[in-house]
Design a protein around this motif. Sequence first.
Motif, PDB file in Angstrom:
ATOM      1  N   ALA A 113     -49.387  37.390  23.299  1.00  0.00           N
ATOM      2  CA  ALA A 113     -49.357  35.950  23.575  1.00  0.00           C
ATOM      3  C   ALA A 113     -49.105  35.676  25.047  1.00  0.00           C
ATOM      4  CB  ALA A 113     -48.281  35.285  22.719  1.00  0.00           C
ATOM      5  N   ARG A 114     -48.168  36.400  25.630  1.00  0.00           N
ATOM      6  CA  ARG A 114     -47.831  36.187  27.035  1.00  0.00           C
ATOM      7  C   ARG A 114     -48.965  36.593  27.960  1.00  0.00           C
ATOM      8  NH1 ARG A 114     -42.624  35.748  28.831  1.00  0.00           N
ATOM      9  NH2 ARG A 114     -42.985  37.232  30.508  1.00  0.00           N
ATOM     10  N   ARG A 115     -49.508  37.763  27.744  1.00  0.00           N
ATOM     11  CA  ARG A 115     -50.509  38.262  28.674  1.00  0.00           C
ATOM     12  C   ARG A 115     -51.876  37.614  28.469  1.00  0.00           C
ATOM     13  NH1 ARG A 115     -48.210  38.573  32.634  1.00  0.00           N
ATOM     14  NH2 ARG A 115     -50.114  39.416  33.552  1.00  0.00           N
ATOM     15  N   GLU A 116     -52.199  37.182  27.255  1.00  0.00           N
ATOM     16  CA  GLU A 116     -53.426  36.412  27.060  1.00  0.00           C
ATOM     17  C   GLU A 116     -53.323  35.073  27.790  1.00  0.00           C
ATOM     18  OE1 GLU A 116     -54.015  36.188  22.843  1.00  0.00           O
ATOM     19  OE2 GLU A 116     -54.316  38.351  22.651  1.00  0.00           O
ATOM     20  N   LYS A 117     -52.170  34.440  27.710  1.00  0.00           N
ATOM     21  CA  LYS A 117     -51.955  33.183  28.425  1.00  0.00           C
ATOM     22  C   LYS A 117     -52.033  33.404  29.934  1.00  0.00           C
ATOM     23  CE  LYS A 117     -50.730  28.774  28.082  1.00  0.00           C
ATOM     24  NZ  LYS A 117     -51.530  27.781  27.343  1.00  0.00           N
ATOM     25  N   ALA A 118     -51.431  34.493  30.407  1.00  0.00           N
ATOM     26  CA  ALA A 118     -51.485  34.800  31.837  1.00  0.00           C
ATOM     27  C   ALA A 118     -52.922  35.066  32.278  1.00  0.00           C
ATOM     28  CB  ALA A 118     -50.601  36.013  32.141  1.00  0.00           C
ATOM     29  N   ASP A 135     -55.680  33.872  30.925  1.00  0.00           N
ATOM     30  CA  ASP A 135     -56.382  32.589  30.961  1.00  0.00           C
ATOM     31  C   ASP A 135     -56.067  31.841  32.258  1.00  0.00           C
ATOM     32  OD1 ASP A 135     -57.573  32.974  28.508  1.00  0.00           O
ATOM     33  OD2 ASP A 135     -56.053  31.862  27.390  1.00  0.00           O
ATOM     34  N   TYR A 136     -54.790  31.858  32.632  1.00  0.00           N
ATOM     35  CA  TYR A 136     -54.389  31.177  33.863  1.00  0.00           C
ATOM     36  C   TYR A 136     -55.048  31.828  35.075  1.00  0.00           C
ATOM     37  CZ  TYR A 136     -51.614  29.662  37.816  1.00  0.00           C
ATOM     38  OH  TYR A 136     -51.235  29.167  39.028  1.00  0.00           O
ATOM     39  N   ARG A 146     -62.289  37.801  29.523  1.00  0.00           N
ATOM     40  CA  ARG A 146     -61.113  38.415  28.939  1.00  0.00           C
ATOM     41  C   ARG A 146     -61.392  38.803  27.497  1.00  0.00           C
ATOM     42  NH1 ARG A 146     -57.706  36.301  25.088  1.00  0.00           N
ATOM     43  NH2 ARG A 146     -57.217  34.073  25.025  1.00  0.00           N
ATOM     44  N   PRO A 199     -48.374  31.686  35.727  1.00  0.00           N
ATOM     45  CA  PRO A 199     -48.801  31.303  34.381  1.00  0.00           C
ATOM     46  C   PRO A 199     -47.735  30.469  33.673  1.00  0.00           C
ATOM     47  CG  PRO A 199     -49.285  33.612  34.789  1.00  0.00           C
ATOM     48  CD  PRO A 199     -48.462  33.138  35.944  1.00  0.00           C
ATOM     49  N   ILE A 259     -45.833  30.334  31.224  1.00  0.00           N
ATOM     50  CA  ILE A 259     -45.136  31.057  30.170  1.00  0.00           C
ATOM     51  C   ILE A 259     -43.767  31.437  30.702  1.00  0.00           C
ATOM     52  CG2 ILE A 259     -47.190  32.013  29.045  1.00  0.00           C
ATOM     53  CD1 ILE A 259     -46.803  34.557  30.664  1.00  0.00           C
ATOM     54  N   SER A 278     -41.542  33.537  32.420  1.00  0.00           N
ATOM     55  CA  SER A 278     -42.107  34.437  33.424  1.00  0.00           C
ATOM     56  C   SER A 278     -41.032  35.220  34.159  1.00  0.00           C
ATOM     57  CB  SER A 278     -42.918  33.632  34.439  1.00  0.00           C
ATOM     58  OG  SER A 278     -43.406  34.448  35.450  1.00  0.00           O
TER      59      SER A 278
END
Length: 409
Positions: free
Chosen positions: A342-347, A349-350, A278, A401, A403, A405
Amino acid sequence: MSHTDTDTSVLIAGAGPVGMTTALALHARDVPVEIVEAESEDRDRSGSRAIYVHGATLRTLERVHPGLGTDLVEEGIVWPTRRTLYHGKEVFSRTYDSPGGSGDIPHFTSIPQVTTEAYLLDALDAAGIEIHWECAVKTVQSGPDGVRVETSDGREWETPYLVGADGGGSTVRNEIGVDFKGDQSKNHFIIADVHEVENKPLPIERVFHYSNPDVDGRNTLLVPFTGGWRLDIQCFEDDDPDELVKDENMSRFVRKVMGEEYDDRFEWVSTYQFKQVRAEHFIDEHRRVLLAGEAAHLLAPFGARGMNSGVADADEAASAIAVAYHAQIDAVAQDEVELFAARREKAADYNIGAAGQALEYLQGDDPVTVLRKEAAASLADYFEPAGEWLDDAPYGPHGKPPIVSTGNY
């Protein structure tokens, strides 16, 4: 403080599914948008590629362009049966009376990506969104007030926001100085499209086979889609993939897995080592450039998280840009773009972790995992959850993820 000129279009780099979805999602939010695409309008889009479209993706497409999601549902198929074999022995089989669930949008549909793209192109045309073909991004200069883009046809573009949806080799990502981080699979995988034999069709079922003896002990996956079948073969580490995809070898594989009638029906064949990477950041330092889809992340395909998570990126990028585009205060605009990242980077990673878990399960030689698979196979005749675990584990976890959602992958 700067304000966006509301006559100025947001620019999307890339006319793949993610770029086209971003454009439709922006149009639905009353933001003018144009797409620049490196390839020509008659580009070759061979191969079924992303065939498994999640219900969440279908609902997103239906929301941003009413009728689009249901059109894909009508065009696609929902296979009713899941079946798994282990070293030639069936360990799980289940057929659902209502595999798609209830309502207009099923849990999924199985449809070639080229068909999905055709419907997206029709939707763009209906919305009056222009694609500039043979118009590759060459340079990107972002600043506090917007982005200047130079394209291969000699034009220069001034845009308040740029979305890089230009694939794994993204020029946009490279131009804003963001690197990919991650690794790739040890094994190669072979993916082939096989046309249906209409006078003797196979049962419409998804079949996974651990250590399939018909292909010398390699794992295989067979999935139906509209008009044909996807055959996946996991190579051994010491396999030569270029040798295995020769016609005589592919004919043997197809014949052994699908039957004599299919040995001359394969068309598109490709080999991959799946990347699990990523982008370090999904936005630039000025909060004017956003990355989405494969420009932001590349995933192993287990769980069908690639295009589906890219569509979620697209919708959330459009939502953030729409608020930022109309914001009267710069801090509000920047905050929306940062929240997208922040949301999509976390998603991402998941999803990378979930796909990686499946990848390790399939190709790893961890003794505990090997023993668990052997034990589950031995119990499957007497204890259905053991067989169900063998059936389900190759696709990774089903959670979302961690977050706030909307149900997107």
